[in-house]
Design an enzyme around this catalytic site. Structure first.
Site: not given
Length: 791
Positions: A400, A403, A469
């Site tokens: 997670d 990026e 999300d």
């Protein structure tokens, strides 16, 4: 004052002259059979023909310049031989497929496919900037740029190439976790700008028929692919950037997930509830509470919190004995308050600042540093953590915030790389650590790697991307088919969403059910959300739970079909979710449609994306007739139809001439066997002959296909005036032991009771009711067998 004005004018004049400098042809050289070097006054263009449908173009400041190695593309030795056609005015080289036409004066470069122009340089690369413009047709539809919510036609948008999370997005998101430098067009070509640095992709935002690629630094290089159909384009693109390895079969099952399970007791209780409700389940995902009691201050611990999870080995072993895999979340951030902070400093695994010290900065979860996944020391250190957790019993990995979610520009990575040079490939490099180490240390296992950020070619490292999300609203739901369809066309065929939506605490059972019904026909079936409202169907109302159970059971029935789609993706690069324009590439209206799509070759799916929607407008491709999967009603192709929606399912249709395999429902895929499968054949007199194949292996061993440890069941149907013939061929490779001994057949839309049914010449029993011909317990032998139906 006059002096200042004069100086400003001279500066302006100089800038104008630089901008307006015309590229001039100087010379041309054939380097070998498939490679050409073109010299201009601004630099050198190198054209390398990969095959008849693929071309690589590089811009070099000097003829001998070596561009940086690609992070995405691997090119095998070309087998193409090109004879250039040279005249006073032009140079042409073509493969009888893709081609290049050079006009010497005024200088122009055009790219063609079978003589038809695809696009042309408007302003080529220069020595000063990583920037190139292309002139495009006035009416062509432009797509690509990675994961975004903009509508299928992305022409008119300027797209930043910088991976960034977008919390709580709905129907529109211009920048998300995968910002890929890819363009594909309704003219059936794909452009891949082979440079991972941050930049910008302008898809005709000025409405002057121009697309522009610009990067902050890096290689001036792109690949152009064109073909007659999208299947060939995708196969060529994934040959260049890598095919997705075939995942383990359990990854196509149902996941229990939320943010998050706080304890071992809660985890085990949740799994037990699925068993009690008889809702199939294959995995449980542990969010960040597995390593800390609190959200804040614990990220980077990367070991079980013993108070909450007192015996994780026993827990994961117990779950595994029930057929349930455990997937653990991990993040690349190391908080100064984490238990491993000193260990990370001592092992020198963190990204640096300009002074050579570990760079720290404030983040939502606390003051943090970032693991440098490009540093060999950090790779080994990070992998050893995964290896220890695997030894404890973990089966899969969730990466997670990759990026990375917060990645200041002043950070300096291994090799003196600036943050903007490696930002977009951070997630890919992270997945690569896990994937490569599995190949080295656990070569027989197929890793499960769930991640939300990466770059072109991430699929070859087994990355399973999800769409971030998304808000828990109808608006959030409505953007999901578009995101998955676009990403599948850009190589990442397993893009999927948090089923039911993630962000917010909206309790809407209708939305939840419709999202889970859609999930049957998306690559990964994983309800996940913030814990204020349960993501798992076992904790929902009876209404939602019962309808979700039906959807999940259908997902498990379709396992042999879905595993075939996974096989096609791993060998051909075809996405599991496919836009309608794949079916009719010259029907331009279809390039705008995402709310109806193909699930593999044979399902047409139109999810219910609005509240209380009683009718859904569905386009039926003209290539076939289509049957309602639930009622068997027949629909002609080539038209739009307003179909009624049902509470129990979403509009789902099957192509005439398709074989659809339906397996028995099991609590987990551990109990699945490629046997006793019912194959539904959707008969249509217009389809005189049809053939389908279904791949199977043990569902867990890596490289089963390459090592000839698999079987394929081939089914062929031919219809004649007096008789119809079903041909069954069982192909079993030398390193596979099959347990397939019989199948069942159900012919849909069979208008008349047959006079007899013969199996290898012998009469066998059958049943006939409601235009369905049912033949059970058909023996499967090695080689070929024949079933004759006399009319």
């Amino acid at each position: 004052m006059n002096r200042i004005v004069t100086s400003l004018f001279l500066v302006f004049l100089y800038c104008f002259q630089v901008e307006a400098q015309q590229t001039e042809f100087k010379s041309f050289e054939q380097q070998n059979e498939y490679s050409f070097l073109l010299e201009t006054n601004t630099g050198f263009y190198q054209f390398e023909f990969i095959n008849r449908e693929s071309l690589q173009v590089s811009f070099l400041a000097e003829a001998t310049e070596k561009l940086p190695m690609s992070h995405a593309v691997e090119i095998a030795e070309s087998k193409v031989s090109i004879e250039p056609k040279i005249s006073k005015k032009t140079i042409q080289f073509s493969t009888y497929g893709i081609g290049v036409e050079i006009q010497k004066q005024p200088f122009e470069i055009r790219y063609t496919y079978k003589g038809e122009e695809l696009l042309q340089h408007k302003n080529g690369f220069s020595a000063e900037a990583v920037k190139v413009d292309f002139k495009i047709d006035e009416n062509e539809i432009i797509m690509g740029g990675g994961a975004r919510a903009l509508g299928m036609n992305r022409r008119g948008h300027q797209l930043p190439l910088y991976n960034r999370a977008h919390y709580g997005y709905e129907t529109r998101s211009e920048q998300m976790n995968f910002t890929l430098p890819i363009v594909f067009s309704s003219k059936k070509y794909l452009l891949h700008f082979d440079n991972p640095t941050t930049g910008n992709l302008d898809l005709d935002s000025q409405f002057n028929n121009t697309i522009t690629y610009q990067a902050s630094s890096g290689a001036k290089r792109f690949q152009l692919i064109a073909a007659e159909n999208w299947e060939n384009i995708l196969q060529n693109y994934t040959t260049l950037t890598g095919k997705q390895p075939l995942p383990a079969r359990w990854t196509l099952g149902n996941f229990a997930s939320r943010f998050g399970y706080h304890s071992q007791e809660e985890t085990e209780m949740t799994v037990a509830k699925f068993k009690k409700e008889q809702i199939p389940l294959d995995a449980v995902i542990l969010d960040l509470y597995w390593f800390g009691k609190e959200v804040m201050g614990t990220m980077g611990n990367l070991e079980f919190e013993k108070d909450s999870f007192p015996n994780p080995e026993r827990m994961m072993r117990g779950l595994k004995n029930k057929g349930i895999k455990t997937v653990l979340i991990t993040e690349p951030f190391m908080l100064k308050t984490s238990n491993r902070w000193e260990e990370a400093l001592q092992n020198d695994v963190l990204v640096k600042d300009s002074t050579g010290q570990a760079a720290t900065y404030d983040f939502f979860f606390g003051n943090t540093a970032l693991i440098d996944v490009f540093d060999p020391k950090a790779k080994n250190w990070f992998w050893n953590i995964y290896k220890k957790l695997k030894a404890q019993g973990a089966t899969g990995w969730w990466g997670d915030l990759g990026e990375p979610e917060v990645h200041p520009e002043h950070l300096i990575h291994y090799g003196n790389k600036k943050a903007n040079e490696v930002h977009n490939i951070y997630g890919t490099e992270w997945a690569k650590i896990i994937f490569n180490n599995y190949q080295n240390e656990f070569p027989k296992e197929r890793p499960f790697i769930l991640m939300r950020a990466g770059y072109s070619g991430a699929q070859k490292y087994a990355m399973m991307p999800w769409s971030g999300d998304v808000n828990r609203t109808w608006g959030g739901f409505q953007s999901q088919p578009e995101i998955s369809l676009q990403m599948g066309m850009q190589g990442l065929g397993y893009m999927h969403s948090d089923l039911g939506g993630f962000a917010g605490d909206l309790l809407d059972d209708e939305l939840y059910v419709r999202w889970l019904q859609y999930g049957v026909f998306q690559p990964i079936y994983r309800p996940h959300a913030q814990e204020d409202v349960a993501a798992e169907p076992v904790f929902r109302s009876d209404y939602a739970k019962n309808l979700a159970k039906k959807a999940i059971e259908l997902r498990y029935q379709l396992l042999p079909y879905n595993y075939q789609l996974a096989y096609e993706n791993s060998t051909l690069g075809l996405p599991l979710m496919r836009p309608l324009f794949i079916e009719e590439p010259n029907h331009f209206e279809l390039y705008n449609i995402s709310q109806t799509y193909l699930w593999g070759n044979d399902f047409l799916v139109s999810p219910v994306l609005e509240a209380e929607q009683t009718k859904k407008k569905v386009y039926f491709p003209s290539t076939n007739s289509w049957f309602d999967f639930y009622t068997n009603e027949k629909f002609a192709g080539g038209k739009y139809v307003s179909v009624a929606t049902q509470e129990e399912n979403i509009p789902t249709f099957v192509r005439a001439g398709a074989f659809i395999p339906l397996a028995e429902i099991h609590q987990t895929t551990e109990d699945y066997r490629f046997n006793n499968i019912t194959f539904k054949y959707y008969f249509d007199e217009a389809v005189e002959a049809s053939q389908r194949s279904f791949y199977n292996d043990d569902g867990k061993t890596a490289k089963s296909f390459e090592n000839k440890a698999y079987e394929i069941l081939h089914l062929g149907f031919e219809h004649f005036e007096a008789v119809s013939e079903l041909q069954i061929e069982h192909e079993e490779k030398q390193n596979f032991n099959s347990d397939l001994d019989e199948i069942h057949l159900e012919l849909i839309n069979w208008k008349k009771r047959p006079t007899s049914v013969l199996y290898n010449g012998n009469s066998i029993p059958y049943a006939y009711e409601n235009q369905r011909l049912i033949i059970k317990n058909i023996p499967i032998q090695k080689g070929k067998t024949q079933l004759l139906i006399r009319h």
